[in-house]
Design a protein around this motif. Structure first.
Motif, short mmCIF file in Angstrom:
data_model
loop_
_atom_site.label_atom_id
_atom_site.label_comp_id
_atom_site.label_asym_id
_atom_site.label_seq_id
_atom_site.Cartn_x
_atom_site.Cartn_y
_atom_site.Cartn_z
N ASN A 81 -10.81 35.75 15.33
CA ASN A 81 -10.70 36.61 16.61
C ASN A 81 -9.39 36.46 17.36
OD1 ASN A 81 -13.23 37.37 16.06
ND2 ASN A 81 -14.23 36.08 17.89
N GLN A 82 -8.91 35.05 17.11
CA GLN A 82 -7.26 34.85 17.80
C GLN A 82 -6.31 35.57 16.94
OE1 GLN A 82 -6.71 33.54 20.69
NE2 GLN A 82 -9.02 33.09 21.01
N ALA A 83 -6.67 35.58 15.64
CA ALA A 83 -5.63 36.19 14.88
C ALA A 83 -5.35 37.71 15.29
CB ALA A 83 -5.72 36.03 13.66
N TYR A 84 -6.73 38.62 15.31
CA TYR A 84 -6.62 39.82 15.62
C TYR A 84 -6.09 40.11 17.08
CZ TYR A 84 -9.98 40.65 11.93
OH TYR A 84 -10.80 40.92 10.83
N ARG A 85 -6.32 39.16 17.78
CA ARG A 85 -5.57 39.29 19.30
C ARG A 85 -4.20 39.16 19.22
NH1 ARG A 85 -8.67 38.08 24.14
NH2 ARG A 85 -11.00 37.16 23.59
N GLN A 86 -3.70 38.20 18.45
CA GLN A 86 -2.33 38.21 18.25
C GLN A 86 -1.59 39.18 17.57
OE1 GLN A 86 -1.89 34.24 16.64
NE2 GLN A 86 -2.80 33.10 18.05
N PHE A 87 -2.23 39.72 16.48
CA PHE A 87 -1.49 41.09 15.89
C PHE A 87 -1.74 42.25 16.70
CE2 PHE A 87 -2.78 38.20 11.98
CZ PHE A 87 -1.62 37.71 11.95
N GLY A 88 -3.00 42.24 17.55
CA GLY A 88 -3.10 43.46 17.99
C GLY A 88 -1.93 43.59 19.25
N ASN A 89 -1.51 42.44 19.80
CA ASN A 89 -0.47 42.37 20.92
C ASN A 89 0.78 42.18 20.34
OD1 ASN A 89 -1.98 42.11 23.40
ND2 ASN A 89 -2.41 40.08 22.86
#
Length: 412
Positions: A386-394
């Motif tokens: 979940n945190q990885a998706y947030r980071q790559f999305g940003n």
């Protein structure tokens, strides 16, 4: 009779080592990687945690923390050796280091980093060996910015200026743009740092909608603020699809100090080298993927029903089944919720979302074995999915930043 004196031995409890907190860790790692005098307090940090290492010293404490957090001391993307850097830069709103990786690839040395999100700081530390300082609006963070550096760069927070962010704030009755005190005014902290430190150039990134927000007033204020500091100002909206298989339009801004380069200095975005070969999503897709990334029947049925309802109303909302021979939609920070904007079809099964390593490659980061065969130069993903998706999305599209940076550094 003589009385015996009995001395009871103290309990021999195993004392766990105590490691530096965020601020100490930022000091320690910045000093370790840059040797900048402004981080000299790291010496006292090493002394404070002398019981946490077998041998005293900054290097030993640094290695101990690396081992504790990541089980090893190998950093895949260290900066150039001291004295071999071609230019210096600071990385604000750093995220997971898209600007840093791009400019390091061009020979740059990062001398200061700031990022408020603790999970992004972990990813940053794992990959560059440097733990970012926190909130750049705080004076106790700004005090550690070295007096001299060549470029200030960063993708300052998008939400106040994004189409989705503005719509959400209006629906909640909240102000946006510069009226959003928490996020919108962050730009002015960039302007304050530029005014105080006078870097040779700035290199900023934001959402496409920045140029049209609030009837173009927001962008006008940004441009006029930087020009008033006697910097040139050039911008262009560029789609990341030329560099990665993803539709991702962003506003890029570059300016130079006219005190150094003269009143006629300009940055020509047309000189940025744009790849001609079309990008294809299938080049980053892995053939064997854990079944946990396949959508459940419940979620897949929900997404289909949701899309059907909005289609009947004439709206374009819905999931996106990506074409492997083409490019995907824009990955966002909300991708962790359902993966709806980029779904990958699977024969005889429900579609799946991208796995985190594919999401990283979608932003142009080197990931073994997707787009690099060098295991030692592959981005480490040390956080939850979940945190990885947030980071790559940003994140920024790293190769796009590098292409612009290449042209920028030619003019330094």
């Amino acid at each position: 009779m003589e009385e015996k004196i009995v001395i009871k031995s103290k309990s021999k409890k195993v004392v766990k080592p105590i490691y530096p907190d965020d601020q100490d860790l930022a000091l320690l790692t910045h000093y370790h990687s840059t040797n900048e005098p402004i981080y000299g307090e790291a010496v006292s940090v090493a002394e404070k945690f002398i019981n946490s290492v077998n041998e005293p010293g900054i290097e030993n404490l640094y290695n101990a923390v690396q081992t504790k957090m990541f089980d090893n001391t190998i950093v895949p993307f260290p900066g150039p050796e001291k004295g071999k850097e071609l230019f210096t830069f600071i990385d604000l709103f750093a995220g997971i280091g898209g600007f840093r990786m791009a400019l390091q690839n061009l020979g740059g040395q990062c001398v200061f980093t700031s990022e408020w999100d603790k999970y992004s700081r972990q990813t940053y530390f794992a990959n560059y060996g440097e733990y970012p300082f926190g909130d750049i609006t705080k004076d106790n963070v700004k005090q550690y910015i070295p007096q001299k550096f060549d470029i200030i760069c960063g993708g300052f927070p998008c939400q106040p200026f994004s189409i989705a962010g503005v719509s959400k704030k209006i629906s909640l009755g909240r102000l946006h743009g510069f009226a959003d005190e928490k996020q919108g005014n962050l730009f002015f902290h960039i302007a304050d740092i530029i005014e105080k430190h006078r870097p040779k150039a700035f290199f900023l990134e934001n959402v496409k909608n920045l140029v049209s927000h609030d009837k173009k007033q927001t962008f006008k204020v940004i441009k006029e603020t930087l020009e008033a500091l006697n910097y040139s100002f050039d911008h262009k909206v560029i789609d990341g699809k030329h560099f990665v298989p993803q539709h991702r339009e962003r506003t890029l801004m570059v300016g130079f100090d006219k005190n150094i380069y003269g009143d006629d200095v300009k940055f020509d975005f047309n000189k940025v080298e744009i790849p001609e070969e079309p990008q294809m999503l299938k080049t980053i897709l892995q053939s064997e993927v854990d079944p946990k990334y396949t959508l459940s029947d419940k979620l897949w049925n929900y997404l289909q029903d949701y899309a059907k309802k909005h289609k009947e109303k004439g709206n374009g909302f819905g999931f996106g089944l990506a074409n492997p021979d083409g490019i995907s939609r824009t990955i966002s920070a909300r991708y962790y919720k359902d993966g709806a904007e980029i779904l990958i079809a699977q024969p005889g099964k429900n579609p799946r979302r991208l796995v985190p390593s594919e999401a990283a490659a979608l932003q142009g980061y080197p990931i073994y074995p997707i787009n690099t065969m060098d295991k030692t130069k592959s981005l480490k993903i040390t956080v939850s999915d979940n945190q990885a998706y947030r980071q790559f999305g940003n994140s920024v599209v790293m190769p796009l930043i590098q292409a612009i940076g290449k042209q920028l550094t030619k003019q330094l």
